[in-house]
Design an enzyme around this catalytic site. Structure first.
Site, PDB file in Angstrom:
ATOM      1  N   GLY A   8       0.977 -68.138  -6.790  1.00 22.08           N
ATOM      2  CA  GLY A   8       0.575 -67.890  -8.645  1.00 22.08           C
ATOM      3  C   GLY A   8      -0.771 -66.434  -9.275  1.00 22.08           C
ATOM      4  O   GLY A   8      -0.035 -66.549  -9.971  1.00 22.08           O
ATOM      5  N   CYS A   9      -0.159 -65.527  -8.669  1.00 19.78           N
ATOM      6  CA  CYS A   9      -0.855 -64.520  -8.555  1.00 19.78           C
ATOM      7  C   CYS A   9       0.081 -63.772  -9.388  1.00 19.78           C
ATOM      8  O   CYS A   9      -0.307 -63.475  -9.545  1.00 19.78           O
ATOM      9  CB  CYS A   9      -1.964 -63.820  -7.528  1.00 19.78           C
ATOM     10  SG  CYS A   9      -2.880 -64.523  -6.949  1.00 19.78           S
ATOM     11  N   THR A  10       1.401 -63.879  -9.032  1.00 23.49           N
ATOM     12  CA  THR A  10       2.821 -63.174  -9.576  1.00 23.49           C
ATOM     13  C   THR A  10       2.850 -63.865 -11.280  1.00 23.49           C
ATOM     14  O   THR A  10       3.341 -63.290 -11.938  1.00 23.49           O
ATOM     15  CB  THR A  10       3.807 -63.453  -8.424  1.00 23.49           C
ATOM     16  OG1 THR A  10       3.273 -62.737  -7.043  1.00 23.49           O
ATOM     17  CG2 THR A  10       5.424 -62.937  -8.805  1.00 23.49           C
TER      18      THR A  10
ATOM     19  N   ALA B 211       0.350 -62.789 -13.057  1.00 23.10           N
ATOM     20  CA  ALA B 211       0.543 -60.935 -13.593  1.00 23.10           C
ATOM     21  C   ALA B 211       1.615 -61.202 -14.325  1.00 23.10           C
ATOM     22  O   ALA B 211       1.743 -60.553 -15.592  1.00 23.10           O
ATOM     23  CB  ALA B 211       0.329 -60.554 -12.299  1.00 23.10           C
TER      24      ALA B 211
END
Length: 155
Positions: A43-45, A48
């Site tokens: 999710g964070c990738t 970003a």
């Protein structure tokens, strides 16, 4: 805690590029400050990379994008390099920013409770006032929603 209409909590944190960044140094620009749980996670990738893909459009609106997580700078550097991120990532290992923005919270996942970062985004205007916040963000389409809000500020 709702920060809308309040002066943004100022902070200085270690950042990628072997720098320290103080938020108030960006006074006069719109700041898109987003908190995320952890580098290199799916999710964070995605989040970003979505911000990366829209960075030029944010710049056209006079906005800077800054990401913050509790990860150390060396992990941020690897994350940036792997995904070609073009905006700074700040290391909040002591949770000063997370606590100031009230995003370090009790979370539940698969029946387990633990403390962690609640994925959140704040828009800080040119006068250093928080004008919008999203808490408990779902990644899909979020960056487009933030961009549309920022476009509305400059019109």
């Amino acid at each position: 805690m709702n920060l809308i209409g309040k002066e943004a909590p100022d902070l200085t944190l270690p950042a990628t590029g072997n720098k320290e960044i103080t938020l108030s140094d960006y006074k006069g620009s719109t700041i898109v400050l987003y908190f995320y749980p952890k580098d290199m996670t799916p999710g964070c990738t995605t989040q970003a990379c979505d911000f990366r893909d829209q960075t030029a459009l944010f710049k056209e609106q006079g906005a800077v994008v800054i990401g913050i997580s509790p990860d150390p700078v060396d992990r941020h550097e690897k994350f940036m390099e792997k995904h070609g991120l073009s905006f700074p990532l700040l290391a909040d290992e002591e949770l000063k920013a997370a606590n100031a923005y009230d995003v370090w919270r009790l979370k539940k996942n698969f029946g387990k409770e633990y403390m962690g970062i609640v994925r959140s985004t704040f828009v800080i205007d040119r006068n250093f006032t928080v004008v919008k916040e999203w808490r408990g963000v779902r990644v899909k389409d979020h960056v487009n929603e933030v961009l549309e809000f920022v476009k509305g500020l400059s019109s």
